[in-house]
Design a protein around this motif. Structure first.
Motif, mmCIF file in Angstrom:
data_model
loop_
_atom_site.group_PDB
_atom_site.id
_atom_site.type_symbol
_atom_site.label_atom_id
_atom_site.label_comp_id
_atom_site.label_asym_id
_atom_site.label_seq_id
_atom_site.Cartn_x
_atom_site.Cartn_y
_atom_site.Cartn_z
ATOM 1 N N LEU A 299 -43.383 16.205 -33.707
ATOM 2 C CA LEU A 299 -43.284 17.536 -34.314
ATOM 3 C C LEU A 299 -42.007 17.713 -35.134
ATOM 4 C CD1 LEU A 299 -44.837 19.754 -31.522
ATOM 5 C CD2 LEU A 299 -45.936 18.742 -33.545
ATOM 6 N N ALA A 300 -41.102 16.742 -35.081
ATOM 7 C CA ALA A 300 -39.909 16.776 -35.930
ATOM 8 C C ALA A 300 -40.234 16.366 -37.368
ATOM 9 C CB ALA A 300 -38.838 15.851 -35.356
ATOM 10 N N LEU A 301 -41.402 15.819 -37.590
ATOM 11 C CA LEU A 301 -41.798 15.375 -38.932
ATOM 12 C C LEU A 301 -42.335 16.554 -39.747
ATOM 13 C CD1 LEU A 301 -43.442 12.085 -37.699
ATOM 14 C CD2 LEU A 301 -41.304 12.287 -38.983
ATOM 15 N N PRO A 302 -42.159 16.504 -41.069
ATOM 16 C CA PRO A 302 -42.576 17.638 -41.917
ATOM 17 C C PRO A 302 -44.040 18.026 -41.730
ATOM 18 C CG PRO A 302 -41.289 16.081 -43.194
ATOM 19 C CD PRO A 302 -41.552 15.434 -41.864
ATOM 20 N N ARG A 303 -44.265 19.303 -41.478
ATOM 21 C CA ARG A 303 -45.581 19.930 -41.362
ATOM 22 C C ARG A 303 -46.474 19.327 -40.275
ATOM 23 N NH1 ARG A 303 -46.174 22.493 -46.656
ATOM 24 N NH2 ARG A 303 -44.001 22.995 -47.116
ATOM 25 N N ALA A 304 -45.872 18.628 -39.335
ATOM 26 C CA ALA A 304 -46.659 18.048 -38.242
ATOM 27 C C ALA A 304 -47.092 19.146 -37.281
ATOM 28 C CB ALA A 304 -45.849 16.991 -37.507
ATOM 29 N N ALA A 305 -48.265 18.965 -36.719
ATOM 30 C CA ALA A 305 -48.816 19.911 -35.751
ATOM 31 C C ALA A 305 -49.481 19.119 -34.633
ATOM 32 C CB ALA A 305 -49.815 20.837 -36.430
ATOM 33 N N GLU A 306 -49.824 19.828 -33.581
ATOM 34 C CA GLU A 306 -50.471 19.207 -32.426
ATOM 35 C C GLU A 306 -51.757 19.942 -32.107
ATOM 36 O OE1 GLU A 306 -49.636 18.407 -27.644
ATOM 37 O OE2 GLU A 306 -48.054 19.252 -28.894
ATOM 38 N N ILE B 91 -55.393 19.317 -29.279
ATOM 39 C CA ILE B 91 -56.034 18.481 -28.269
ATOM 40 C C ILE B 91 -57.349 18.004 -28.865
ATOM 41 C CG2 ILE B 91 -56.959 18.364 -25.931
ATOM 42 C CD1 ILE B 91 -53.903 18.891 -26.139
ATOM 43 N N SER B 92 -57.531 16.690 -28.885
ATOM 44 C CA SER B 92 -58.758 16.101 -29.394
ATOM 45 C C SER B 92 -59.260 15.071 -28.390
ATOM 46 C CB SER B 92 -58.504 15.439 -30.753
ATOM 47 O OG SER B 92 -59.678 14.823 -31.231
ATOM 48 N N HIS B 93 -60.491 15.203 -27.998
ATOM 49 C CA HIS B 93 -61.091 14.308 -27.017
ATOM 50 C C HIS B 93 -60.253 14.240 -25.737
ATOM 51 C CE1 HIS B 93 -62.978 13.175 -30.807
ATOM 52 N NE2 HIS B 93 -64.047 12.948 -30.057
ATOM 53 N N GLY B 94 -59.647 15.368 -25.376
ATOM 54 C CA GLY B 94 -58.911 15.475 -24.136
ATOM 55 C C GLY B 94 -57.477 14.990 -24.174
ATOM 56 N N ARG B 95 -56.999 14.610 -25.373
ATOM 57 C CA ARG B 95 -55.643 14.061 -25.471
ATOM 58 C C ARG B 95 -54.839 14.778 -26.551
ATOM 59 N NH1 ARG B 95 -55.592 9.583 -22.403
ATOM 60 N NH2 ARG B 95 -57.472 8.359 -22.192
ATOM 61 N N PRO B 96 -53.501 14.850 -26.369
ATOM 62 C CA PRO B 96 -52.659 15.400 -27.424
ATOM 63 C C PRO B 96 -52.731 14.518 -28.670
ATOM 64 C CG PRO B 96 -51.485 15.335 -25.340
ATOM 65 C CD PRO B 96 -52.751 14.542 -25.163
ATOM 66 N N THR B 97 -52.917 15.167 -29.800
ATOM 67 C CA THR B 97 -53.073 14.489 -31.079
ATOM 68 C C THR B 97 -52.119 15.147 -32.068
ATOM 69 O OG1 THR B 97 -55.394 14.149 -30.547
ATOM 70 C CG2 THR B 97 -54.777 13.902 -32.846
ATOM 71 N N PHE B 98 -51.417 14.331 -32.854
ATOM 72 C CA PHE B 98 -50.432 14.829 -33.798
ATOM 73 C C PHE B 98 -50.887 14.492 -35.210
ATOM 74 C CE2 PHE B 98 -48.624 13.980 -29.706
ATOM 75 C CZ PHE B 98 -48.012 15.199 -29.419
ATOM 76 N N TYR B 99 -50.780 15.476 -36.106
ATOM 77 C CA TYR B 99 -51.387 15.314 -37.425
ATOM 78 C C TYR B 99 -50.669 16.169 -38.475
ATOM 79 C CZ TYR B 99 -53.336 19.936 -36.677
ATOM 80 O OH TYR B 99 -53.460 21.283 -36.462
ATOM 81 N N THR B 100 -50.952 15.861 -39.735
ATOM 82 C CA THR B 100 -50.666 16.754 -40.861
ATOM 83 C C THR B 100 -52.059 17.161 -41.328
ATOM 84 O OG1 THR B 100 -50.440 14.896 -42.397
ATOM 85 C CG2 THR B 100 -48.414 15.776 -41.437
ATOM 86 N N THR B 101 -52.581 16.518 -42.371
ATOM 87 C CA THR B 101 -54.001 16.703 -42.672
ATOM 88 C C THR B 101 -54.810 15.609 -41.997
ATOM 89 O OG1 THR B 101 -53.750 15.489 -44.742
ATOM 90 C CG2 THR B 101 -53.622 17.888 -44.860
#
Length: 130
Positions: A22-29, A31-41
């Motif tokens: 989440l320190a990365l630009p525009r990163a968000a979290e 839950i996908s398929h029961g696990r934490p997932t980190f993404y932009t687009t």
């Protein structure tokens, strides 16, 4: 039917991975398929995954999964702490088990490499400007 949660919300390793992602630009979290997932687009990291061994899924709950460049994936695949996650492995993703002696600078570098592979050029430029 929603997937069951496959992580411990109080896991200190998850908290460290989350902070790095989440320190990365525009990163968000999410839950996908029961696990934490980190993404932009696009997704750039997962916390936890599994592998399929003899038709049975073996969990790697305290690990992270990233998509760095192919050379890095090939090098990591040779290490015992790393694995090719089910479903994602054939698409260039690699899982890394976390342990007490984890090199957190390496973790940060792998997460950033995966971010660079998946984020837009604008976001990568924003990261480089920091």
């Amino acid at each position: 039917m929603a997937h069951p949660l496959m992580f411990d919300a109080d896991d200190p390793l998850l908290h460290r991975i989350r902070a790095l992602c989440l320190a990365l630009p525009r990163a968000a979290e999410k839950i996908s398929h029961g696990r934490p997932t980190f993404y932009t687009t696009k997704v750039f990291a997962y916390y936890g995954a599994s592998i399929k061994v003899d038709g049975v899924y073996v969990q790697h709950p305290r690990s992270f999964v990233v998509h760095p460049d192919e050379g890095e994936v090939l090098a990591l695949a040779e290490e015992a702490r790393c694995y090719r996650p089910a479903y994602l492995g054939p698409s260039g993703w690699i899982g890394v088990d976390l342990a007490a002696d984890t090199d957190w600078e390496e973790v940060r570098e792998l997460i950033e490499a995966s971010y660079r592979e998946t984020a837009s050029a604008r976001l990568v430029a924003e990261l480089d400007a920091r």
